[in-house]
Write a protein that holds these residues in place. Structure first.
Motif, short mmCIF file in Angstrom:
data_model
loop_
_atom_site.label_atom_id
_atom_site.label_comp_id
_atom_site.label_asym_id
_atom_site.label_seq_id
_atom_site.Cartn_x
_atom_site.Cartn_y
_atom_site.Cartn_z
N LEU A 68 -41.68 73.82 53.10
CA LEU A 68 -43.10 73.63 53.50
C LEU A 68 -43.35 72.14 53.45
O LEU A 68 -43.93 71.63 54.32
N MET A 69 -42.79 71.40 52.66
CA MET A 69 -42.62 69.87 52.53
C MET A 69 -42.13 69.24 53.72
O MET A 69 -42.74 68.35 54.17
N ILE A 70 -41.21 69.81 54.18
CA ILE A 70 -40.38 69.18 55.35
C ILE A 70 -41.56 69.28 56.71
O ILE A 70 -41.59 68.62 57.55
N ILE A 71 -41.89 70.79 56.82
CA ILE A 71 -42.85 70.96 57.87
C ILE A 71 -44.00 70.03 57.92
O ILE A 71 -44.25 69.51 59.06
N ILE A 72 -44.54 69.97 56.77
CA ILE A 72 -45.61 68.87 56.57
C ILE A 72 -45.51 67.46 56.87
O ILE A 72 -46.23 66.77 57.64
N ALA A 73 -44.32 67.16 56.45
CA ALA A 73 -43.73 65.68 56.91
C ALA A 73 -43.49 65.32 58.34
O ALA A 73 -43.85 64.28 58.71
N ILE A 74 -42.99 66.20 59.04
CA ILE A 74 -42.90 66.10 60.50
C ILE A 74 -44.01 66.13 61.50
O ILE A 74 -44.01 66.23 62.45
N THR A 75 -44.98 66.97 60.68
CA THR A 75 -46.30 67.13 61.57
C THR A 75 -47.33 65.98 61.73
O THR A 75 -47.28 64.96 60.86
N ASP A 76 -47.66 65.65 62.83
CA ASP A 76 -48.41 64.59 63.04
C ASP A 76 -49.51 64.17 62.22
O ASP A 76 -50.38 65.08 62.17
N ILE A 77 -49.65 63.13 61.66
CA ILE A 77 -50.51 62.76 60.57
C ILE A 77 -52.04 62.73 61.17
O ILE A 77 -52.94 63.19 60.34
N ARG A 78 -52.46 62.67 62.42
CA ARG A 78 -53.76 63.06 62.81
C ARG A 78 -54.19 64.32 62.68
O ARG A 78 -55.31 64.52 62.64
N ILE A 79 -53.23 65.07 62.70
CA ILE A 79 -53.55 66.60 62.40
C ILE A 79 -54.16 66.85 60.79
O ILE A 79 -55.14 67.50 60.71
N TRP A 80 -53.42 65.92 59.90
CA TRP A 80 -53.95 66.11 58.66
C TRP A 80 -55.39 65.45 58.55
O TRP A 80 -56.33 65.86 57.72
N LEU A 81 -55.51 64.28 59.44
CA LEU A 81 -56.79 63.79 59.51
C LEU A 81 -57.86 64.64 59.85
O LEU A 81 -59.03 64.67 59.15
N LYS A 82 -57.50 65.50 60.91
CA LYS A 82 -58.68 66.36 61.34
C LYS A 82 -58.67 67.59 60.40
O LYS A 82 -60.14 68.17 60.39
N LEU A 83 -57.90 67.90 59.65
CA LEU A 83 -58.05 69.25 58.55
C LEU A 83 -58.57 68.67 57.37
O LEU A 83 -58.65 69.59 56.41
N ALA A 84 -58.99 67.21 57.24
CA ALA A 84 -59.31 66.80 55.82
C ALA A 84 -60.19 67.41 55.18
O ALA A 84 -60.39 67.96 53.85
#
Length: 387
Positions: A68-84
């Motif tokens: 899961l850590m690897i999957i999260i790491a290679i995901t566009d950081i803007r997705i995490w911004l939108k899901l914050a």
């Protein structure tokens, strides 16, 4: 895929997955694996040379969490911004769910039983709070952070979950939420006099807050001040911890040869007091080696934050790394008797499913910041190049 106006390497949408994997901080991954491996070994020792009941489960959780850590790491950081904000809302609802109908264990109501897994929402909130605060302050200018009305929403973001966690009761996690939130407030540019005002108010409220503490929490504070006063009662944990640490000497008694832990004098040896067991078996040298590994991980985290060119990623990296540092500092200071016992595990080493997954997810976010450090994100959260 539409052509991006960023050059290859600047826009992660333009970079193939294989390239993102190459950009992953594999040294940090290795350090995390080594720390977890030390945890597996100590859990094996805690069970007197058996992978059951702790080491095998922890290894399985690490395998899932690492993927899961690897999957999260290679995901566009803007997705995490939108899901914050969404992740914060979900974690807050889960905390309320614990308050309404949560499982009770060791005198505290902290878990939600999912059948196959005991979920501890307060651990999820540590990540969600970092993301939500980073998202909020990313949208403000430095001048905005000086306006008190604009600081009320993020302050409520911190105080609401902290109050819910404190009711469970879980003083250690509540303090971690407040301290982690405070770091992001400081990074966002909030003036020091405002921190001083809050700290002064908190100190003035101590006599009132003391009346609301549970009896066992009061005993922990009194025991911290004088652990020898009740060595067989409230002071038993910390007294045995000090004995075990002292008996380890310089090089320790050897793997699986610690008398305090294996004769069951040391309580909670697989969770909160696992550093004590390591100190008894590997001595001062072993303890310092573990601290050196933690220091390397923390250094990598802060370097990633300093190299990031967007405010959101910088605050996420600082928040994640500071929370990890607080985990380490509070646990080790606690077992050495430097602060009261508050029930904070040693990250990646102590037994615990939700804690392990939370730490690995947070490192996934940290490495996502590293991979996408050159992205320019506007205050509205898109990639128009304005920061």
């Amino acid at each position: 895929m539409a052509m991006s106006k960023y050059r290859i390497g600047e826009d992660p949408d333009y970079v193939p997955i294989g390239r993102r994997l190459l950009l992953l901080n594999w040294t940090l991954v290795l350090l995390i694996a080594v720390l977890s491996g030390i945890g597996f070994a100590m859990l094996y020792s805690a069970a007197n040379g058996s992978f059951q009941p702790w080491a095998e489960r922890q290894m399985m959780r690490f395998a899932v969490g690492a993927a899961l850590m690897i999957i999260i790491a290679i995901t566009d950081i803007r997705i995490w911004l939108k899901l914050a904000y969404f992740s914060y809302f979900v974690a807050l609802v889960l905390l309320i769910g614990v308050e309404i109908k949560g499982d009770i264990g060791m005198g505290a109501q902290r878990w939600i039983n999912l059948g196959f897994f005991q979920l501890q929402p307060s651990e999820l909130m540590k990540i969600s709070l970092v993301l939500a605060l980073a998202r909020y302050f990313h949208g403000l200018t430095v001048e905005d952070t000086g306006r008190i009305p604009l600081l009320i929403p993020p302050l409520l973001m911190v105080l609401a979950p902290a109050a819910l966690v404190l009711r469970q009761p879980d003083l250690g996690t509540a303090l971690l939420l407040i301290a982690g939130g405070g770091v992001i407030f400081w990074l966002a540019g909030v003036r020091m006099w405002k921190f001083g005002l809050i700290l002064g108010s908190a100190l003035a409220a101590i006599p009132i807050g003391w009346q609301f503490l549970r009896d066992y929490q009061k005993n922990r504070v009194l025991t911290f001040l004088n652990p020898e006063n009740d060595p067989l009662g409230a002071g038993y944990h910390i007294t045995q911890s000090k004995i075990a640490l002292g008996s380890g000497g310089l090089f320790g008694k050897g793997f699986m040869l610690g008398s305090q832990s294996h004769l069951n004098f040391l309580p909670e040896k697989q969770t909160d007091f696992i550093f004590t067991m390591l100190g008894e078996e590997f001595g001062l040298v072993g303890g310092l080696a573990l601290l050196a590994l933690y220091a390397l991980v923390i250094t990598y985290g802060y370097v990633i934050a300093l190299r990031c060119r967007n405010q959101f990623g910088r605050m996420v990296a600082i928040g994640v790394t500071s929370t990890f540092f607080l985990y380490v500092f509070i646990n080790i200071a606690m077992v050495m008797g430097l602060i009261p016992v508050v029930g904070v595990p040693l990250p990646l080493v102590s037994y615990g499913g939700t804690v392990m997954m939370t730490i690995l997810v947070s490192f996934g976010l940290l490495m996502s910041v590293s991979i996408h450090r050159d992205i320019r994100i506007s205050r509205q959260g898109n990639d128009d190049g304005r920061n």
